[in-house]
Scaffold this active site. Structure first.
Site, PDB file in Angstrom:
ATOM      1  N   GLU A   1      -3.778  -2.795  -3.590  1.00  0.00           N
ATOM      2  CA  GLU A   1      -3.320  -4.044  -4.206  1.00  0.00           C
ATOM      3  C   GLU A   1      -4.333  -5.170  -4.030  1.00  0.00           C
ATOM      4  O   GLU A   1      -4.420  -6.075  -4.853  1.00  0.00           O
ATOM      5  CB  GLU A   1      -1.956  -4.458  -3.650  1.00  0.00           C
ATOM      6  CG  GLU A   1      -0.812  -3.544  -4.062  1.00  0.00           C
ATOM      7  CD  GLU A   1      -0.661  -2.320  -3.171  1.00  0.00           C
ATOM      8  OE1 GLU A   1      -1.510  -2.117  -2.270  1.00  0.00           O
ATOM      9  OE2 GLU A   1       0.309  -1.567  -3.372  1.00  0.00           O
TER      10      GLU A   1
ATOM     11  N   PHE B   1      14.351  -1.534   3.684  1.00  0.00           N
ATOM     12  CA  PHE B   1      13.111  -0.774   3.569  1.00  0.00           C
ATOM     13  C   PHE B   1      12.145  -1.502   2.629  1.00  0.00           C
ATOM     14  O   PHE B   1      12.510  -1.899   1.529  1.00  0.00           O
ATOM     15  CB  PHE B   1      13.405   0.634   3.031  1.00  0.00           C
ATOM     16  CG  PHE B   1      12.154   1.432   2.805  1.00  0.00           C
ATOM     17  CD1 PHE B   1      11.321   1.768   3.864  1.00  0.00           C
ATOM     18  CD2 PHE B   1      11.792   1.826   1.523  1.00  0.00           C
ATOM     19  CE1 PHE B   1      10.151   2.478   3.649  1.00  0.00           C
ATOM     20  CE2 PHE B   1      10.621   2.542   1.309  1.00  0.00           C
ATOM     21  CZ  PHE B   1       9.808   2.871   2.373  1.00  0.00           C
ATOM     22  N   GLN B   2      10.929  -1.697   3.078  1.00  0.00           N
ATOM     23  CA  GLN B   2       9.890  -2.396   2.313  1.00  0.00           C
ATOM     24  C   GLN B   2      10.313  -3.800   1.907  1.00  0.00           C
ATOM     25  O   GLN B   2       9.919  -4.292   0.866  1.00  0.00           O
ATOM     26  CB  GLN B   2       9.440  -1.572   1.102  1.00  0.00           C
ATOM     27  CG  GLN B   2       8.727  -0.300   1.547  1.00  0.00           C
ATOM     28  CD  GLN B   2       7.994   0.398   0.429  1.00  0.00           C
ATOM     29  OE1 GLN B   2       8.378   0.333  -0.731  1.00  0.00           O
ATOM     30  NE2 GLN B   2       6.909   1.086   0.783  1.00  0.00           N
TER      31      GLN B   2
ATOM     32  N   LYS C   1      14.748  -6.097  -7.472  1.00  0.00           N
ATOM     33  CA  LYS C   1      14.894  -4.927  -8.333  1.00  0.00           C
ATOM     34  C   LYS C   1      16.099  -5.039  -9.272  1.00  0.00           C
ATOM     35  O   LYS C   1      16.010  -4.676 -10.445  1.00  0.00           O
ATOM     36  CB  LYS C   1      15.033  -3.680  -7.443  1.00  0.00           C
ATOM     37  CG  LYS C   1      14.852  -2.382  -8.180  1.00  0.00           C
ATOM     38  CD  LYS C   1      14.727  -1.227  -7.193  1.00  0.00           C
ATOM     39  CE  LYS C   1      14.533   0.091  -7.920  1.00  0.00           C
ATOM     40  NZ  LYS C   1      14.360   1.211  -6.963  1.00  0.00           N
TER      41      LYS C   1
ATOM     42  N   MET D   1     -25.315 -11.187   7.749  1.00  0.00           N
ATOM     43  CA  MET D   1     -25.154 -12.623   7.946  1.00  0.00           C
ATOM     44  C   MET D   1     -24.692 -12.929   9.372  1.00  0.00           C
ATOM     45  O   MET D   1     -25.168 -13.887  10.005  1.00  0.00           O
ATOM     46  CB  MET D   1     -24.150 -13.179   6.926  1.00  0.00           C
ATOM     47  CG  MET D   1     -24.003 -14.673   6.970  1.00  0.00           C
ATOM     48  SD  MET D   1     -25.572 -15.510   6.712  1.00  0.00           S
ATOM     49  CE  MET D   1     -25.507 -15.830   4.948  1.00  0.00           C
TER      50      MET D   1
HETATM   51  C1  LIG Z   1     -12.931 -10.138   4.913  1.00  0.00           C
HETATM   52  C2  LIG Z   1     -14.021 -10.710   5.732  1.00  0.00           C
HETATM   53  N1  LIG Z   1     -14.178 -10.329   7.012  1.00  0.00           N
HETATM   54  C3  LIG Z   1     -15.197 -10.848   7.763  1.00  0.00           C
HETATM   55  C4  LIG Z   1     -16.052 -11.772   7.230  1.00  0.00           C
HETATM   56  C5  LIG Z   1     -17.184 -12.355   8.086  1.00  0.00           C
HETATM   57  N2  LIG Z   1     -18.484 -12.001   7.525  1.00  0.00           N
HETATM   58  C6  LIG Z   1     -19.182 -12.841   6.736  1.00  0.00           C
HETATM   59  S1  LIG Z   1     -20.605 -12.189   6.182  1.00  0.00           S
HETATM   60  C7  LIG Z   1     -20.353 -10.764   7.046  1.00  0.00           C
HETATM   61  C8  LIG Z   1     -21.330  -9.646   6.968  1.00  0.00           C
HETATM   62  C9  LIG Z   1     -21.358  -9.012   5.631  1.00  0.00           C
HETATM   63  O1  LIG Z   1     -22.117  -7.841   5.692  1.00  0.00           O
HETATM   64  P1  LIG Z   1     -22.714  -7.198   4.375  1.00  0.00           P
HETATM   65  O2  LIG Z   1     -21.659  -7.077   3.349  1.00  0.00           O
HETATM   66  O3  LIG Z   1     -23.446  -5.976   4.732  1.00  0.00           O
HETATM   67  O4  LIG Z   1     -23.682  -8.327   3.869  1.00  0.00           O
HETATM   68  P2  LIG Z   1     -25.109  -8.792   4.466  1.00  0.00           P
HETATM   69  O5  LIG Z   1     -24.862 -10.069   5.186  1.00  0.00           O
HETATM   70  O6  LIG Z   1     -25.599  -7.723   5.373  1.00  0.00           O
HETATM   71  O7  LIG Z   1     -25.950  -8.978   3.250  1.00  0.00           O
HETATM   72  C10 LIG Z   1     -19.147 -10.830   7.751  1.00  0.00           C
HETATM   73  C11 LIG Z   1     -18.621  -9.766   8.637  1.00  0.00           C
HETATM   74  C12 LIG Z   1     -15.820 -12.166   5.899  1.00  0.00           C
HETATM   75  N3  LIG Z   1     -16.577 -13.080   5.300  1.00  0.00           N
HETATM   76  N4  LIG Z   1     -14.824 -11.598   5.163  1.00  0.00           N
END
Ligand SMILES: Cc1ncc(C[n+]2csc(CCOP(=O)(O)OP(=O)(O)O)c2C)c(N)n1
Ligand SMILES: [Mg+2]
Lengths: 85, 554
Positions: free
Chosen positions: B53, B115-116, B165, B467
């Site tokens: 979803e 349920f749900q 529902k 990042m």
């Molecule tokens: C749902 C979610 N969880 C955690 C984060 C924190 N976060 C921001 S950037 C990042 C790393 C992303 O890694 P990747 O997709 O490999 O991108 P890169 O920075 O390596 O290009 C994280 C964990 C987020 N922005 N969104």
């Protein structure tokens, strides 16, 4: 901390009180009192809200006003009072 | 006007959707939404089965952002509904018009921990613009009309309609014809044009700060006209990219944490900041009280609550940008300042020279940008690759760059690309993803396969949560905690498992051919681009620092 009193008129829907409380909390306003007449069978609910915050009251008024069910928000004591406690 | 025929709530839903011009919906069935899925069977609306979803919600967001139409998604009660939440939060943060329909347990069972059963109506309060729970079939049509009106009206946003529902099964006379307008519409004060004109005339060093609101207001033409008549140098937020013509000589690029040096310096030096559909987000301003410290502010917005929220406006121009921008478009004599800004743009232009064999992600993304056909829509995930895409790819319209701005949600890119491709079947859709983010909604490759969507995925693979790794290196003494992804799956094999053609490249010499192969391929394609794990995004304004104190490398 400043104290404010808000007078709110809203479409009388069951959830409206919850929405107002959620916005007040999220936007950084401590709720110190509430008096509400809702679900009265009329179309208008009235809510008096006492809030406390460091933040200017306009921030909260604008956000509450954005709620779809809100008809009017007035700050009753527009000159903010210092909180003694 | 009521028709004679009796309809179930489920069929009524599709009648109203069709009345609002909805052709496509994204969703996932389950017990409490079965009557709606049964009615779907007879409807003209085309349903795209996603594999989670959250994927459905992001596809609806991507659909809306790429097309300007309302995105619609369906989920069942309980876990189906909660799985939508991240997508709704994302839509709220970026003001995207989405209508989410959730099934709910029957009214007689509500409140019994059935349920749900989950109180999705309660959960929705913090992550939607508005929400409804329909407990009477006679309210259904009206509520659905309102949901569409609210999603689109003023500052756009997501609306959730929870339908038990028994209401889906109940019968009612045919659907209401009237389309509602909102009675509670906030009245906007008259635009404060006079004082804004005075501010414009006094300004010697004005900057136009362009946000996502321009695209949402459909005011790209009016903005470009304003920029061209006034000649004001411009900068853009992440969500505003594409609003200003990227080739405009007075355009300085993105501002903020990973903004260009020219954009950030111009804003720090300006004496008038003209914010257009922008909200002074912390990723834009850096240290707020040192942001544009010498500037007066003119703030154009549709949302009263944004005025004075983070920065006091000297003149607030509330209302429709399409009307208000032309009212303030006057020629200004700012040639010296324009010259200074243009010089900064030259002095601080991107440098794509990069020693060594390993691939330089900014250069790859620039080349993809140069080679992609006109009207390509790019989606991104979140992280370094997202910032590199924002910095190095050029977009000629905001609907051609879909990125999770306010929420910064990993997992956005692939499902948003699905939605974009459905809404624009003949345009090229490129998803720029990271190896971390890609795995967050990797199941949507199945949706790509099922509908043979020719989405091109550029996977920037640093085998890191890059990042976060960059921040650990810079601000946490290099203590790398839980950011290594050296055990990633074989992405080429993974794509192949979904019948998606894929290729891995790791050397500079392979880049050009690989991009061409991808672009020339008819169906979906995944290009895995191995880069050096240590590469950082520059410039970077450290947290809680003024924007002119950016770091440029270590
Ligand atoms: C749902 C979610 N969880 C955690 C984060 C924190 N976060 C921001 S950037 C990042 C790393 C992303 O890694 P990747 O997709 O490999 O991108 P890169 O920075 O390596 O290009 C994280 C964990 C987020 N922005 N969104
Ligand atoms: Mg990565």
């Amino acid at each position: 901390m400043n104290n404010y009193q808000l007078m709110i008129k809203a479409d009388d829907k069951q959830v409206v009180l919850e929405r107002i409380l959620q916005v007040a909390r999220y936007r950084g306003f401590l709720i110190s009192g509430i008096h509400a007449q809702v679900n009265t069978g009329t179309n208008i609910g009235t809510i008096e809200l006492l809030v406390r915050s460091e933040r200017p009251i306009e921030l909260l008024v604008d956000q509450i006003n954005k709620l779809i069910d809100i008809k009017e928000v007035k700050v009753d004591n527009s000159a903010p009072q210092q909180c003694i406690a | 006007m009521a028709t004679e025929k009796k309809l179930t709530g489920g069929s009524l839903l599709f009648n109203v959707l069709e009345q609002h011009g909805v052709e496509h919906v994204f969703g996932y069935p389950g017990g409490a939404i079965m009557p709606i899925y049964d009615a779907l069977y007879d409807s003209n609306v085309e349903h795209f089965l996603c594999r989670h979803e959250q994927g459905a919600a992001f596809s609806a967001v991507g659909y809306a952002r790429a097309s300007g139409k309302v995105g619609v998604c369906f989920a069942t009660s309980g876990p189906g509904a909660t799985n939508l939440i991240t997508g709704l939060a994302d839509a709220l943060a970026d003001s995207i018009p989405v209508v989410a329909i959730t099934g709910q347990v029957a009214t007689s069972a509500m409140g019994s921990d059935a349920f749900q059963e989950i109180d999705i109506f309660g959960l929705s309060l913090a992550c939607t613009k508005h929400s409804f729970q329909v407990t009477d079939i006679n309210d259904l049509a009206k509520v659905l009309h309102q949901a569409f009106a609210i999603a689109l009206e003023g500052r756009q946003g997501p609306v959730l309609v929870d339908i038990p529902k028994d209401v889906q099964l109940a019968e009612v006379n045919g659907c209401l014809d009237e389309l509602v307008s909102l009675k509670n519409k906030v009245k906007l004060p008259p635009a404060n044009v006079g004082s804004a004109i005075a501010l414009l005339n006094q300004a010697k060093q004005p900057v136009l700060y362009v946000g996502g609101g321009v695209g949402m207001a459909n005011a790209v033409d009016e903005l470009r006209e304003f920029a061209s008549i006034t000649g004001v140098p411009s900068v853009s937020t992440l969500k505003g990219l594409g609003a200003i013509d990227p080739e405009d000589e007075n355009y300085l690029g993105m501002l903020g944490m990973h903004g260009t040096k020219a954009a950030n310096l111009a804003v720090q030096q300006c004496d008038l900041l003209i914010a257009v559909g922008a909200r002074f987000d912390d990723r834009v301003t850096g240290k707020l009280n040192e942001f544009a410290p010498n500037a007066k502010v003119i703030h154009f917005d549709i949302d009263t609550a944004e005025i004075n929220k983070r920065r006091v406006a000297d003149a607030a121009i509330l209302g429709d940008l399409k009307v208000n921008l032309p009212a303030l478009a006057i020629p200004l004599s700012i040639a010296t300042w324009q010259g200074k800004c243009q010089q900064m743009k030259v002095d601080f232009a991107w440098d794509y020279n990069h020693p060594g064999e390993s691939i330089f992600a900014p250069a790859v993304l620039k080349e993809v940008s140069d080679k992609m056909p006109k009207n390509t829509c790019v989606t991104t995930d979140v992280g370094q690759h997202q910032m590199w895409a924002a910095q190095h790819m050029l977009f000629d319209d905001p609907s051609n760059f879909l990125t999770s701005g306010g929420m910064g949600t990993m997992g956005f890119g692939v499902p948003a690309a699905v939605g974009a491709q459905v809404s624009r079947p003949t345009d090229c859709i490129v998803a720029v993803s990271g190896d971390g983010s890609f795995m967050m909604n990797v199941q949507e490759l199945s949706t790509i396969k099922r509908f043979q969507l020719p989405v091109k995925i550029v996977l920037i693979d640093n085998a890191k949560l890059g990042m976060v790794r960059q921040w650990q290196d810079l601000f946490f003494n290099g203590r790398l905690s839980e950011t290594d992804l050296a055990d990633n799956p074989d992405f080429v094999m993974l794509a192949n498992a979904f019948d998606i053609k894929a290729k891995l490249i790791s050397k500079k010499s392979e880049v050009s051919d690989a991009i061409e192969d991808m672009m020339n391929h008819d169906g979906p394609y995944l290009l895995q681009v191995k880069i050096n794990a240590q590469d950082n995004v520059w410039p970077l304004v450290p947290p809680n620092t003024a924007n002119d104190k950016m770091m440029e490398s270590t």
